[in-house]
Write a protein that holds these residues in place. Sequence first.
Motif, short mmCIF file in Angstrom:
data_model
loop_
_atom_site.label_atom_id
_atom_site.label_comp_id
_atom_site.label_asym_id
_atom_site.label_seq_id
_atom_site.Cartn_x
_atom_site.Cartn_y
_atom_site.Cartn_z
N TYR A 31 0.84 -1.21 0.00
CA TYR A 31 0.00 0.00 0.00
C TYR A 31 0.87 1.25 0.00
O TYR A 31 0.65 2.18 -0.79
CB TYR A 31 -0.93 -0.01 1.23
CG TYR A 31 -1.82 1.22 1.30
CD1 TYR A 31 -3.00 1.28 0.57
CD2 TYR A 31 -1.47 2.31 2.09
CE1 TYR A 31 -3.83 2.41 0.62
CE2 TYR A 31 -2.28 3.44 2.16
CZ TYR A 31 -3.46 3.49 1.42
OH TYR A 31 -4.26 4.61 1.48
N ARG A 84 -0.07 3.17 -3.40
CA ARG A 84 -1.41 3.72 -3.14
C ARG A 84 -1.75 4.90 -4.04
O ARG A 84 -2.92 5.18 -4.30
CB ARG A 84 -1.53 4.13 -1.66
CG ARG A 84 -0.71 5.34 -1.33
CD ARG A 84 -0.57 5.63 0.13
NE ARG A 84 0.19 6.84 0.29
CZ ARG A 84 -0.31 8.04 0.39
NH1 ARG A 84 -1.62 8.22 0.38
NH2 ARG A 84 0.47 9.10 0.51
N VAL A 138 -5.61 -0.13 -3.50
CA VAL A 138 -6.30 0.63 -2.44
C VAL A 138 -7.48 -0.20 -1.95
O VAL A 138 -7.90 -1.15 -2.62
CB VAL A 138 -6.77 2.03 -2.91
CG1 VAL A 138 -5.59 2.97 -3.12
CG2 VAL A 138 -7.63 1.94 -4.16
N PHE A 162 -1.03 3.11 5.71
CA PHE A 162 -2.45 2.80 5.59
C PHE A 162 -3.22 3.28 6.83
O PHE A 162 -4.27 3.91 6.72
CB PHE A 162 -2.63 1.28 5.39
CG PHE A 162 -4.08 0.88 5.25
CD1 PHE A 162 -4.79 1.19 4.10
CD2 PHE A 162 -4.73 0.18 6.25
CE1 PHE A 162 -6.13 0.82 3.95
CE2 PHE A 162 -6.07 -0.19 6.12
CZ PHE A 162 -6.76 0.13 4.96
#
Length: 394
Positions: free
Chosen positions: A25, A29, A41, A73
């Motif tokens: 991530y 992302r 995502v 995250f």
Amino acid sequence: MTFALTRAAALERLAAFLPHAGRAYAGTRNLDRGPGKRSNVSELSPAIRRRLITEEEVAKAAHAAHGHTAEKFIAEVCWRSYWRGWLEARPSVWQDYLTQVAAADLDLSRDAGLRTAYADAVNGRTGIDAFDGWARELTDTGYLHNHARMSFASIWIFTLRLPWALGAAHFYRHLLDACPASNTLGWRWVAGLQTPGKTYLARAAIIRDTSCGRFRVEASLATSAPPLAGPPHPAPIPPSRLSPPDPAARTLVWITSEDCTPETLDFGISPLAIVAVDSIGGDPADAKRAAADSALADACIRAEAHFQAPVTRLPEAALLDALDDAATAARATQIVTPYAPVGPVADRIASLTDPLARRGIALRRVLRPWDARAWPHATRGFFAFKPVIPSLLA
Ligand SMILES: Cc1cc2nc3c(=O)[nH]c(=O)nc-3n(C[C@H](O)[C@H](O)[C@H](O)COP(=O)(O)OP(=O)(O)OC[C@H]3O[C@@H](n4cnc5c(N)ncnc54)[C@H](O)[C@@H]3O)c2cc1C
């Protein structure tokens, strides 16, 4: 969005995404590969926004799976808590936004040039391929990647020179995750109204990279993004003083689409009955209305099973009488509801508190412990809030 708006589907989506919530991530992302290609995502926002699954559950699950590696995250998840806390302390910013939308709507009705430019923007006819693609994606799917939201808002404000509040209202009408705090403050941040002196300038090269070449952006974009003028931030107000529910009172639980897991909140009472009301406010697009309805219907099923009490959906119209009738039928003198953050539901609850009290019914709001711990720290910038995150996860 690739899952139904139920808690079971949101938990399944979280479980499927968790392996990606760590290093993957953090590294990917910002890529917006397009609808159907978003494994980088979570797409959990329509569920988190309605608390079909809470920030606490999502952040703690990511921390349990990855520890420190999920920092990025978890920080993103906590942006929502931060924005909500910030707006809670300055509710006049939401009212000011509503005033600006009303004024801009009036301008639209009077100004043919503005009307044409606005229609071109929302219908994806500006000639800026990325912007037009996002405009269609928004109305077709109710979702945009975070980078697309930032660039869309920036092009709306600085290239097309349209009023920011009209853009925010257009997002609010269509996004399945439309959230008074994240949306209003996200737009204000791009416009330079949120963080003094800081704006977001959309750049063709960055859009080409983050969209993985889906867009060429050959039309010229604004080359500077001077902050819009606005009043200074109002001083933060102290958190609301909440009277706890009376555990001895005969009680109804009122669930709203702001908090669709009432069974995970300790009300300290056993309700005799449950009422559910969908007050999402504004003029939502059909898909957004359906999303709110699906989440609330799912909440009703779980609440009925958990509290072992019957659920009635009440109409939004004539709500005071409907709540009074429901309370009278259960011989209840108290209604408890999860605390709704600043927005249309909170406005509705506030408008009914005194009228219900005059009819002998106390309306009590119950704040989630996560919010009680997070919000008081959201009075300054996110970087002042961030150090609190480890204590939220404890
Ligand atoms: C102009 C603008 C408007 C926005 N409007 C909304 C809105 O109405 N509703 C909304 O939920 N988010 C909004 N956001 C924030 C963000 O774009 C979305 O939360 C995110 O893109 C949702 O996709 P995801 O679930 O795949 O996010 P992920 O990247 O998987 O992030 C996980 C979760 O963290 C939270 N999150 C991530 N980024 C943000 C952020 N910048 N602010 C707040 N929470 C965040 C969301 O709950 C999200 O589900 C807006 C951002 C901008 C720039």
